[in-house]
Scaffold this active site. Structure first.
Site, PDB file in Angstrom:
ATOM      1  N   ASP A 122       1.535  -7.048  -4.739  1.00 29.15           N
ATOM      2  CA  ASP A 122       2.261  -7.159  -5.992  1.00 29.15           C
ATOM      3  C   ASP A 122       3.726  -6.801  -5.773  1.00 29.15           C
ATOM      4  O   ASP A 122       4.028  -5.616  -5.665  1.00 29.15           O
ATOM      5  CB  ASP A 122       1.625  -6.314  -7.087  1.00 29.15           C
ATOM      6  CG  ASP A 122       1.266  -4.893  -6.630  1.00 29.15           C
ATOM      7  OD1 ASP A 122       1.090  -4.642  -5.425  1.00 29.15           O
ATOM      8  OD2 ASP A 122       1.157  -4.032  -7.517  1.00 29.15           O
TER       9      ASP A 122
ATOM     10  N   GLU B 118       7.556   3.424   2.520  1.00 37.90           N
ATOM     11  CA  GLU B 118       6.482   2.519   2.111  1.00 37.90           C
ATOM     12  C   GLU B 118       6.547   1.165   2.816  1.00 37.90           C
ATOM     13  O   GLU B 118       5.528   0.600   3.193  1.00 37.90           O
ATOM     14  CB  GLU B 118       6.569   2.328   0.592  1.00 37.90           C
ATOM     15  CG  GLU B 118       5.528   1.405  -0.002  1.00 37.90           C
ATOM     16  CD  GLU B 118       5.787   1.140  -1.462  1.00 37.90           C
ATOM     17  OE1 GLU B 118       4.856   0.695  -2.146  1.00 37.90           O
ATOM     18  OE2 GLU B 118       6.913   1.370  -1.936  1.00 37.90           O
TER      19      GLU B 118
END
Length: 596
Positions: A351, A541
């Site tokens: 996403d 991340e």
């Protein structure tokens, strides 16, 4: 308990806007793979979403009652949007919090019904302050600005090992009526704004825990996932009640395999939960006619069954409320369909990405607008490979347990393998791809999901050879494996690289004997991670992996700032160093954490 509505069987008429079964119209109908689950009223119509209509999206009337969602009817099943109605909408629109996730994670200081009643009384009084009201009635969950300050003299490996205690959470008293779902055992969070347990992140995290010798923590995490399946009928996206309508890539079987590989537990111990997760993904399959779909299962015109991503709630994600409203406004489509596709993409873990967008060929450099998202129209290769693996493991474990269901699962795996080869293998390009079932055509764009059949052992040797060649020619870049061939501004597209995809590619290629390419990907990725660590003393991340001047940089795009931590990055870097050595051949010694 799961919904039991029958799938729609009319060939060209979508269900009414009030329908909630999750059925869809056949491939011959217009490309609206989400005709069901619409929200009645003006908010479901295309065009402008009026502010006065917005509470209609999320009132108690429009939310499915708790017993229609997976799991038990319990207080935690009612999400913040359903609990706080117009208060929730007003807070999200107010700009009180920069991150839409902040308010859903807040803890109520008293009974929510009382809070709503007092809000309705107070908001019409002169001088009312929404900020003061929220401060009085809610406690904000703590999210540290910087999750961890590292020792600059630590090597990369030492830094990773020191992060596990920082990212580990222990069961504590559950805040009453908060969105956080309680868990019985310890677990590792990703870091930053992600302070709860996440599903597919945890599988990659466990790879690093195995390298660090933290077997007890691996077992506890797996038991938490078994608990979630037993309690709610699925593993939710994360352990918040607003995630209970969707899961993530079904990697529980891989977690169980990992425990067995490390001689920490027997896979048979988790057979009941594996069966129940499979039932969740296959809900409604036995009632489908060719050309129709129900929730996560699609029956293709020839009767083959494949799966897609889905979400049972057709309104904005509570943790991304404003972002989803803005996307729906731009779309020109019925808003409930946009919300469903956004949520389904969140279930995918990708996403967001051009992978789900109805856009021009991304290789042409043309913009890809998130408002064109069509996730529920796609049959993803990685999801179906994971379900093939689950069917295969269920067949073997049931046979081991003396359960006659082994033949049922074995036959299902064989049928799925045939369908994957028919619909998700592009022989001309030599890659595994997704399939647009609404348009009856494969997606021609190459994504890193093509390596999942290799990782799981589904591909033939010839297919693996072709995939390896395509990956080397089309996805291998300076800093590792690219996610897609598209630069769209979405975080799961170029120029970003992500740790889990590097791990899947490296292990999948090694499995089929392509050790040189696997090593090259690993070394380029480790050089990227180590370079940023050298200059900023942290892991993040995602990373920018296209060649740039100077040190490596964290990735961009997405709905929130780059997060430090970061669970799966730490884990994959540690596991790759265990596999290939401390110092990648493509970077300097100080890039992997020599003392500075």
């Amino acid at each position: 308990m799961r919904p039991t509505g029958k799938p729609d069987t009319e060939s060209a008429v979508p269900p009414s806007p009030a329908a909630a079964s999750g059925s869809t119209v056949p491939r011959s109908a217009p490309a609206t793979p989400d005709g069901a689950g619409a929200v009645a009223g003006p908010a479901a119509a295309p065009g402008k979403i009026h502010r006065a209509a917005q509470p209609h999206l999320i009132t108690h009337r429009d939310c499915p009652p708790p017993h229609t969602l997976p799991g038990c009817a319990c207080a935690d099943m009612l999400s913040p949007a359903a609990r706080y109605c117009e208060l929730f909408v007003d807070v999200q629109h107010s700009g009180l919090f920069a991150d839409s996730k902040t308010f859903p994670d807040c803890i109520p200081n008293c009974d929510p019904d009382l809070i709503v009643a007092r809000y309705r009384e107070a908001r019409v009084t002169p001088g009312f302050s929404l900020a003061d009201f929220v401060q009085a009635y809610f406690t904000r969950a703590t999210v540290p600005d910087s999750h961890y300050v590292s020792d600059p003299d630590s090597t990369l490996r030492e830094h990773i090992d020191s992060l596990w205690p920082v990212l580990t959470r222990a069961p504590v008293a559950h805040p009453p009526l908060s969105s956080l779902l309680p868990l019985p055992h310890r677990y590792v969070v990703p870091g930053g704004r992600f302070g709860e347990l996440y599903y597919w992140d945890s599988y990659f995290t466990m790879q690093g825990l195995a390298r660090s010798g933290l077997g007890d923590l691996m077992v506890e995490m797996t038991r938490n996932f078994a608990y979630l399946i037993d309690t709610y009928g699925l593993v939710p996206n994360g352990t918040r009640n607003y995630y209970l309508s969707r899961s993530q890539p079904p990697v529980f079987a891989l977690m169980v395999d990992l425990l067995e590989r490390e001689q920490l537990a027997s896979a048979l111990d988790f057979l009941p939960q594996l069966r129940r997760e499979y039932a969740f993904w296959m809900d409604g399959a036995e009632r489908l006619c060719p050309g129709h779909a129900h929730r996560r299962v699609v029956c293709l015109p020839d009767g083959a069954l494949l799966n897609r991503y889905w979400d049972d709630r057709p309104w904005p994600r509570e943790e991304a409320f404003l972002e989803d409203m803005e996307t729906a406004l731009r779309s020109g489509r019925p808003h409930h369909m946009v919300f469903r596709d956004l949520r389904a993409a969140a279930e995918s873990g990708w996403d967001f990405s051009s992978r789900w967008l109805d856009a021009p060929d991304p290789r042409a450099g043309q913009p890809a607008d998130l408002a064109t998202i069509r996730t529920t129209a796609m049959l993803p290769v990685d999801l179906n490979a994971l379900l093939w693996h689950l069917e295969t493991r269920l067949a073997a474990l049931c046979e081991q347990a003396g359960d006659a269901a082994s033949e049922v699962y074995r036959a299902a795996a064989q049928r799925r393998e045939a369908a994957i080869l028919q619909y998700l293998w592009d022989g001309a390009a030599g890659v595994f791809v997704d399939y647009d079932w609404c348009r009856g055509a494969p997606r021609r764009y190459l994504t890193a999901a093509t390596v999942m059949p290799l990782y799981l052992g589904l591909a033939s040797a010839a297919q693996a050879q072709a995939v390896a060649q395509a990956v080397q020619e089309r996805l291998l870049v300076d800093g590792g494996l690219a996610t897609t061939e598209c630069t769209s501004g979405q975080q799961w597209d170029q120029p970003n690289g992500w740790a889990p995809l590097q791990w899947l590619a490296v292990c999948g290629l090694e499995r089929y004997g392509h050790e040189a390419l696997a090593r090259e990907i690993a070394q380029r990725w480790l050089a990227t991670v180590a370079s940023l660590y050298t200059h900023e003393c942290k892991l993040v991340e995602k990373y920018r992996i296209r060649r740039i001047e100077g040190a490596a940089q964290g990735g961009g795009g997405g709905e929130y700032p780059l997060q430090d931590g970061f669970g799966w990055t730490n884990a994959v870097a540690g596991a790759m160093m265990a596999r290939y050595g401390e110092v990648p051949a493509t970077c300097r010694a100080d890039d992997v954490g020599a003392s500075r």
